[in-house]
Write a protein that holds these residues in place. Sequence first.
Motif, PDB file in Angstrom:
ATOM      1  N   UNK A   2      37.082  25.882  28.759  1.00  0.00           N
ATOM      2  CA  UNK A   2      37.286  26.207  30.229  1.00  0.00           C
ATOM      3  C   UNK A   2      37.006  27.899  29.873  1.00  0.00           C
ATOM      4  N   UNK A   3      36.213  28.276  31.093  1.00  0.00           N
ATOM      5  CA  UNK A   3      35.756  29.516  31.052  1.00  0.00           C
ATOM      6  C   UNK A   3      36.654  30.401  32.279  1.00  0.00           C
ATOM      7  N   UNK A   4      36.894  31.501  32.039  1.00  0.00           N
ATOM      8  CA  UNK A   4      37.798  32.095  32.974  1.00  0.00           C
ATOM      9  C   UNK A   4      37.128  33.419  33.217  1.00  0.00           C
ATOM     10  N   UNK A   5      36.797  34.152  34.402  1.00  0.00           N
ATOM     11  CA  UNK A   5      36.588  35.354  34.647  1.00  0.00           C
ATOM     12  C   UNK A   5      37.596  35.872  35.623  1.00  0.00           C
ATOM     13  N   UNK A   6      37.976  37.021  35.082  1.00  0.00           N
ATOM     14  CA  UNK A   6      38.846  37.884  35.870  1.00  0.00           C
ATOM     15  C   UNK A   6      38.060  39.034  36.368  1.00  0.00           C
ATOM     16  N   UNK A   7      37.956  39.263  37.795  1.00  0.00           N
ATOM     17  CA  UNK A   7      37.081  40.401  38.079  1.00  0.00           C
ATOM     18  C   UNK A   7      38.118  41.526  38.762  1.00  0.00           C
ATOM     19  N   UNK A   8      37.861  42.637  38.044  1.00  0.00           N
ATOM     20  CA  UNK A   8      38.658  43.783  38.366  1.00  0.00           C
ATOM     21  C   UNK A   8      37.935  44.860  39.269  1.00  0.00           C
ATOM     22  N   UNK A   9      38.734  45.763  40.010  1.00  0.00           N
ATOM     23  CA  UNK A   9      38.194  46.687  40.824  1.00  0.00           C
ATOM     24  C   UNK A   9      37.794  47.743  39.836  1.00  0.00           C
ATOM     25  N   UNK A  10      37.247  48.654  40.414  1.00  0.00           N
ATOM     26  CA  UNK A  10      36.819  49.983  39.424  1.00  0.00           C
ATOM     27  C   UNK A  10      38.005  50.848  39.354  1.00  0.00           C
ATOM     28  N   UNK A  11      39.481  50.648  39.925  1.00  0.00           N
ATOM     29  CA  UNK A  11      40.500  51.123  39.455  1.00  0.00           C
ATOM     30  C   UNK A  11      41.320  50.200  38.650  1.00  0.00           C
ATOM     31  N   UNK A  12      40.730  49.187  38.229  1.00  0.00           N
ATOM     32  CA  UNK A  12      41.240  48.181  37.104  1.00  0.00           C
ATOM     33  C   UNK A  12      42.202  47.290  37.856  1.00  0.00           C
ATOM     34  N   UNK A  13      42.389  46.985  39.032  1.00  0.00           N
ATOM     35  CA  UNK A  13      43.393  46.011  39.628  1.00  0.00           C
ATOM     36  C   UNK A  13      42.777  44.534  39.856  1.00  0.00           C
ATOM     37  N   UNK A  14      43.231  43.652  39.624  1.00  0.00           N
ATOM     38  CA  UNK A  14      42.548  42.270  39.712  1.00  0.00           C
ATOM     39  C   UNK A  14      42.247  42.038  41.201  1.00  0.00           C
ATOM     40  N   UNK A  15      40.992  41.600  41.444  1.00  0.00           N
ATOM     41  CA  UNK A  15      40.510  41.185  42.863  1.00  0.00           C
ATOM     42  C   UNK A  15      40.639  39.767  43.031  1.00  0.00           C
ATOM     43  N   UNK A  16      40.132  38.936  41.787  1.00  0.00           N
ATOM     44  CA  UNK A  16      40.027  37.704  42.076  1.00  0.00           C
ATOM     45  C   UNK A  16      39.931  37.182  40.432  1.00  0.00           C
ATOM     46  N   UNK A  17      39.899  35.778  40.497  1.00  0.00           N
ATOM     47  CA  UNK A  17      39.862  35.185  39.290  1.00  0.00           C
ATOM     48  C   UNK A  17      39.412  33.784  39.447  1.00  0.00           C
ATOM     49  N   UNK A  18      38.435  33.188  38.520  1.00  0.00           N
ATOM     50  CA  UNK A  18      37.641  32.127  38.465  1.00  0.00           C
ATOM     51  C   UNK A  18      37.809  31.199  37.403  1.00  0.00           C
ATOM     52  N   UNK A  19      38.107  29.921  37.384  1.00  0.00           N
ATOM     53  CA  UNK A  19      38.529  29.177  36.182  1.00  0.00           C
ATOM     54  C   UNK A  19      37.425  27.824  36.460  1.00  0.00           C
ATOM     55  N   UNK A  20      36.690  27.703  35.317  1.00  0.00           N
ATOM     56  CA  UNK A  20      35.769  26.442  35.610  1.00  0.00           C
ATOM     57  C   UNK A  20      35.901  25.665  34.090  1.00  0.00           C
ATOM     58  N   UNK A  21      35.541  24.524  34.276  1.00  0.00           N
ATOM     59  CA  UNK A  21      35.018  23.805  33.119  1.00  0.00           C
ATOM     60  C   UNK A  21      36.438  23.010  32.661  1.00  0.00           C
ATOM     61  N   UNK A  22      36.053  22.212  31.515  1.00  0.00           N
ATOM     62  CA  UNK A  22      37.007  21.368  30.958  1.00  0.00           C
ATOM     63  C   UNK A  22      37.411  21.661  29.385  1.00  0.00           C
TER      64      UNK A  22
END
Length: 109
Positions: A2-22
């Motif tokens: 399982x690969x998780x990507x947490x995308x943060x803004x320049x201000x370090x706030x979470x904008x999005x996340x994506x989870x893929x795989x098994x």
Amino acid sequence: MIEITITRSDSDYIQSFEISGHAFFAERGKDIVCAGASAVSVGAINSVYALTGVTPEIEQGDGFLRCVIPEDLPKVTFEKIQLLLEGMVVSLQTIEEEYGSHIKITFKK
């Protein structure tokens, strides 16, 4: 894995996340790594909606979940969402600490 990507803004706030795989930790229906990651991530999305009334942009498929937080929210609502998502990150990191060969979290800006 399982690969998780947490995308943060320049201000370090979470904008999005994506989870893929098994995880492939155990057979389907008995995989506690997959179940844990799913419960934590879907629970966070459900909490955002239930506690703030905000509906994030969601994309789902087999072994895939993407969640994007809307922009231009009132400050108090935005802060609540950030707290809920940071709680999700802590929970996912706890799973990663124990089962790191089956789940990996990456942060990007």
